[in-house]
Design an enzyme around this catalytic site. Structure first.
Site, PDB file in Angstrom:
ATOM      1  N   ASP A   1       0.770  -1.074  -0.046  1.00  0.00           N
ATOM      2  CA  ASP A   1      -0.073   0.009   0.205  1.00  0.00           C
ATOM      3  C   ASP A   1       0.979   1.333  -0.134  1.00  0.00           C
ATOM      4  O   ASP A   1       2.039   1.257  -0.186  1.00  0.00           O
ATOM      5  CB  ASP A   1      -0.748   0.011   1.168  1.00  0.00           C
ATOM      6  CG  ASP A   1      -0.129   0.044   2.642  1.00  0.00           C
ATOM      7  OD1 ASP A   1       0.777   0.633   2.590  1.00  0.00           O
ATOM      8  OD2 ASP A   1      -0.873  -0.289   3.436  1.00  0.00           O
ATOM      9  N   ALA A   2       0.312   2.343  -0.022  1.00  0.00           N
ATOM     10  CA  ALA A   2       0.980   3.568  -0.258  1.00  0.00           C
ATOM     11  C   ALA A   2       1.979   3.859   0.827  1.00  0.00           C
ATOM     12  O   ALA A   2       2.867   4.677   0.967  1.00  0.00           O
ATOM     13  CB  ALA A   2      -0.002   4.942  -0.068  1.00  0.00           C
TER      14      ALA A   2
END
Lengths: 136, 136, 136, 136
Positions: free
Chosen positions: D19-20
């Site tokens: 994810d980010a």
């Protein structure tokens, strides 16, 4: 099942949340909990993007979920979030995932505060996030 | 269906790749293509992690997929990757996703080279990535 | 970029839609298109669940997407869906994914009508789905 | 951290698992646990597909995970699975997710046996799955 809670996030179940069993894949419940956290942080004036800009990240240390009734594509679920316990080093949350009046699952997550390199943080007493958590 | 190709990546289909239709969700085919690209970059001595450390990112500009036969949980698929065209500003790839001898899907992706801020890059003539692409 | 379209679906970008690049993973755009289709089917009185109960499934035969600007966690996107062409055997759709006034991506998907076993279907002239598609 | 365990499943971390934050999204750990279960069932001669054909499903009743060190795209993880407790109505499993020698996470899951309609099952004493579980 109490109706007082710190935040309610309503989510639409995506078709791609399901698996070949025809119901939502259990891993996706944790994605909903995350959306509820993000909505809650926004609601208490501490959007996650602003926290991370200030170098405060909230990775999970533990999480758990108890599944009661399955959830299907196209339904709407309400994630009821409660602040369980909070210190200047960590925060614990509990959740109920509801389909209408029915509790589909209960869950919990614990988060440490860390900086961008993953090092544990202790919130200052006058940190706006700490102040907002105490009011919550 | 030719058997000469630039790279073959064998992947196990995860149960969580499926959806309520009982077959793999179409969006996950694009995740497999990405794994094939990552395997191919490694095979040509240009692992993606090293490229990004050097400030070279390969975001997709376009992608497409044609689905022929469904794929099921627990199966293994072979992604056959071919370098379609390459310039100092962009690269195009084509793919066949096979279950055994059967072509389950064909696909394509195009990528620009950009820096960490998303600005287009033009590879230097002596850039190791450019040299590796020309040999590939 | 025209503002007349057959359906608009507004979606909140989930944090779990992003990848290590910090932006939404391209595969998840296809999940949004699916949500737009499901919303559109509901809007024309043909919810997907009811279609599948009647033995009509709409698997993708092809899909494609052109990416223009990245999308970030927490944003809202509007998926503008247009019915491109429709026959009694298949339907084609096009999409614009917008962040506010900006077009972040354009996309297309084509779908065959099949029964529960995957066999191609030809909609009857008085099939309620066919009638609804013609009005749309 | 003991090295005796009932099954080891080696998995490659997909880029789309991240994810980010730049690390694997916590929800995806549960997808790995599922792959380990599926590999284990196959190893004890009871592939999940065959169980479900016989009308035996193993939905999760609870699951939990404790995260110790992050995991990155492209790494390989070994999921060490242990059969914790088993009855004719349910089964409990524990897991260690390792990166090389390091324990990245520990986890647990509990599963009920249910039929295709979700009704609880009690395995017959001579059911091949029950016999295989007792040997495991």
């Amino acid at each position: 099942m109490s109706d007082a809670c710190d935040h309610v996030e309503t989510l639409r179940v995506r078709y791609s949340d399901t698996d070949a069993q025809g119901i939502v894949h259990h891993s996706n419940y944790f994605r909903w909990l995350e959306e509820a956290r993000i909505g809650w942080l926004e609601a208490i004036g501490q959007p996650y993007g602003r926290l991370t800009e200030r170098g405060i990240f909230l990775p999970l240390t533990t999480c758990s979920c108890a599944f009661q009734t399955p959830v299907y594509a196209g339904e709407r679920v309400d994630v009821h979030l409660n602040l369980d316990e909070v210190t200047r080093a960590r925060v614990g949350l509990t959740y109920e995932i509801r389909r209408g009046e029915q509790v589909a699952a209960t869950a919990a997550s614990a988060h440490a505060y860390v900086d961008a390199t993953g090092r544990p943080l202790r919130l200052q007493r006058d940190d706006p996030f700490w102040l907002a958590l105490q009011e919550a």
